[in-house]
Design a protein around this motif. Structure first.
Motif, PDB file in Angstrom:
ATOM      1  N   ALA A 140      32.973  59.472   6.410  1.00 39.81           N
ATOM      2  CA  ALA A 140      33.233  60.011   5.070  1.00 39.81           C
ATOM      3  C   ALA A 140      34.272  59.156   4.338  1.00 39.81           C
ATOM      4  CB  ALA A 140      33.709  61.461   5.165  1.00 39.81           C
ATOM      5  N   THR A 141      35.292  58.712   5.062  1.00 37.80           N
ATOM      6  CA  THR A 141      36.304  57.834   4.468  1.00 37.80           C
ATOM      7  C   THR A 141      35.658  56.545   3.983  1.00 37.80           C
ATOM      8  OG1 THR A 141      38.061  58.750   5.863  1.00 37.80           O
ATOM      9  CG2 THR A 141      38.452  56.566   4.932  1.00 37.80           C
ATOM     10  N   GLY A 142      34.812  55.962   4.807  1.00 37.88           N
ATOM     11  CA  GLY A 142      34.131  54.727   4.428  1.00 37.88           C
ATOM     12  C   GLY A 142      33.235  54.907   3.205  1.00 37.88           C
ATOM     13  N   ILE A 143      32.484  56.003   3.181  1.00 40.24           N
ATOM     14  CA  ILE A 143      31.584  56.262   2.060  1.00 40.24           C
ATOM     15  C   ILE A 143      32.375  56.440   0.764  1.00 40.24           C
ATOM     16  CG2 ILE A 143      30.005  57.993   1.082  1.00 40.24           C
ATOM     17  CD1 ILE A 143      28.940  58.356   3.993  1.00 40.24           C
ATOM     18  N   LEU A 144      33.448  57.229   0.820  1.00 35.60           N
ATOM     19  CA  LEU A 144      34.259  57.447  -0.384  1.00 35.60           C
ATOM     20  C   LEU A 144      34.982  56.172  -0.808  1.00 35.60           C
ATOM     21  CD1 LEU A 144      35.603  61.030   0.314  1.00 35.60           C
ATOM     22  CD2 LEU A 144      34.091  60.323  -1.550  1.00 35.60           C
ATOM     23  N   LEU A 145      35.394  55.359   0.151  1.00 30.99           N
ATOM     24  CA  LEU A 145      36.037  54.091  -0.180  1.00 30.99           C
ATOM     25  C   LEU A 145      35.053  53.171  -0.912  1.00 30.99           C
ATOM     26  CD1 LEU A 145      38.562  52.334  -0.016  1.00 30.99           C
ATOM     27  CD2 LEU A 145      37.766  51.536   2.205  1.00 30.99           C
ATOM     28  N   VAL A 146      33.831  53.106  -0.428  1.00 29.62           N
ATOM     29  CA  VAL A 146      32.801  52.300  -1.097  1.00 29.62           C
ATOM     30  C   VAL A 146      32.557  52.843  -2.509  1.00 29.62           C
ATOM     31  CG1 VAL A 146      30.337  51.688  -1.070  1.00 29.62           C
ATOM     32  CG2 VAL A 146      31.717  51.456   1.007  1.00 29.62           C
ATOM     33  N   ALA A 147      32.487  54.163  -2.649  1.00 29.85           N
ATOM     34  CA  ALA A 147      32.290  54.769  -3.976  1.00 29.85           C
ATOM     35  C   ALA A 147      33.431  54.396  -4.915  1.00 29.85           C
ATOM     36  CB  ALA A 147      32.173  56.285  -3.856  1.00 29.85           C
ATOM     37  N   LEU A 148      34.666  54.445  -4.426  1.00 31.73           N
ATOM     38  CA  LEU A 148      35.818  54.089  -5.261  1.00 31.73           C
ATOM     39  C   LEU A 148      35.797  52.617  -5.651  1.00 31.73           C
ATOM     40  CD1 LEU A 148      38.598  56.212  -3.541  1.00 31.73           C
ATOM     41  CD2 LEU A 148      37.801  56.427  -5.910  1.00 31.73           C
ATOM     42  N   VAL A 149      35.387  51.775  -4.736  1.00 35.85           N
ATOM     43  CA  VAL A 149      35.293  50.337  -5.048  1.00 35.85           C
ATOM     44  C   VAL A 149      34.235  50.110  -6.130  1.00 35.85           C
ATOM     45  CG1 VAL A 149      34.582  48.094  -4.111  1.00 35.85           C
ATOM     46  CG2 VAL A 149      36.195  49.521  -2.842  1.00 35.85           C
ATOM     47  N   LEU A 150      33.107  50.791  -6.027  1.00 41.57           N
ATOM     48  CA  LEU A 150      32.045  50.648  -7.031  1.00 41.57           C
ATOM     49  C   LEU A 150      32.481  51.197  -8.389  1.00 41.57           C
ATOM     50  CD1 LEU A 150      28.901  51.547  -4.885  1.00 41.57           C
ATOM     51  CD2 LEU A 150      29.636  49.274  -5.678  1.00 41.57           C
TER      52      LEU A 150
END
Length: 177
Positions: free
Chosen positions: A20-30
């Motif tokens: 979940a941390t990885g997914i949200l981090l990718v979302a924030l980067v995008l």
């Protein structure tokens, strides 16, 4: 048990938090991509570290109204990201100390968990200040947000370094598996 490292496999709940941390981090980067402008080379991070109203206003003007919407979205998604990454890092710290029964390791682990919680609190404070600074930036909010961001980044960096030190301190568990 992972005999090479001395640690048991990651629990499913820790895996879930890390994913979940990885997914949200990718979302924030995008989400951050449209926020990268000439005045904000790092996107939202530039706004976080703008220490004055003048810098914050220049960034807001470079974003325009569409960028302002992306900035708001980034800050609100970050509110979801904060508890997820804090819990993931606290649980990871506990997992990394399962085979570290020493007093020094336990004390260090408590400090590391505290650093991750401080990072989360600083991140929440920073987001509240930044949301307030989106309309009419002030020097007080800009400086306070920059200080909060620096506290967050420092606590995360030192906490992660502490995890590395705990794992490297003793290559083999006290009690062989």
């Amino acid at each position: 048990m992972d005999t090479e490292k001395g640690l048991p496999a990651l629990p499913k709940s820790l895996k879930a938090f890390l994913i979940a941390t990885g997914i949200l981090l990718v979302a924030l980067v995008l989400i951050n991509q449209p926020l990268k402008t000439g005045s904000a080379h790092q996107g939202i991070v530039s706004f976080q570290l703008a220490g004055s109203a003048e810098q914050a206003l220049a960034i807001l003007q470079s974003w325009g109204s569409e960028g302002l919407q992306w900035a708001r979205l980034s800050l609100w998604v970050d509110f979801l990201f904060i508890p997820i990454y804090c819990l993931a890092l606290v649980r990871l710290t506990r997992h990394c100390t399962l085979d570290r029964p020493g007093v020094r390791e336990r004390t260090t682990a408590r400090w590391i968990r505290a650093l991750f919680l401080v990072a989360g609190l600083a991140d929440v404070t920073e987001n509240v200040l930044l949301l307030n600074n989106l309309e009419a930036p002030t020097d007080a909010f800009s400086l306070a947000a920059a200080i909060s961001a620096l506290v967050k980044f420092t606590a995360l960096t030192v906490g992660i370094a502490g995890l590395v030190i705990i794992r490297a301190a003793r290559r083999h568990p006290l009690v062989p598996g």
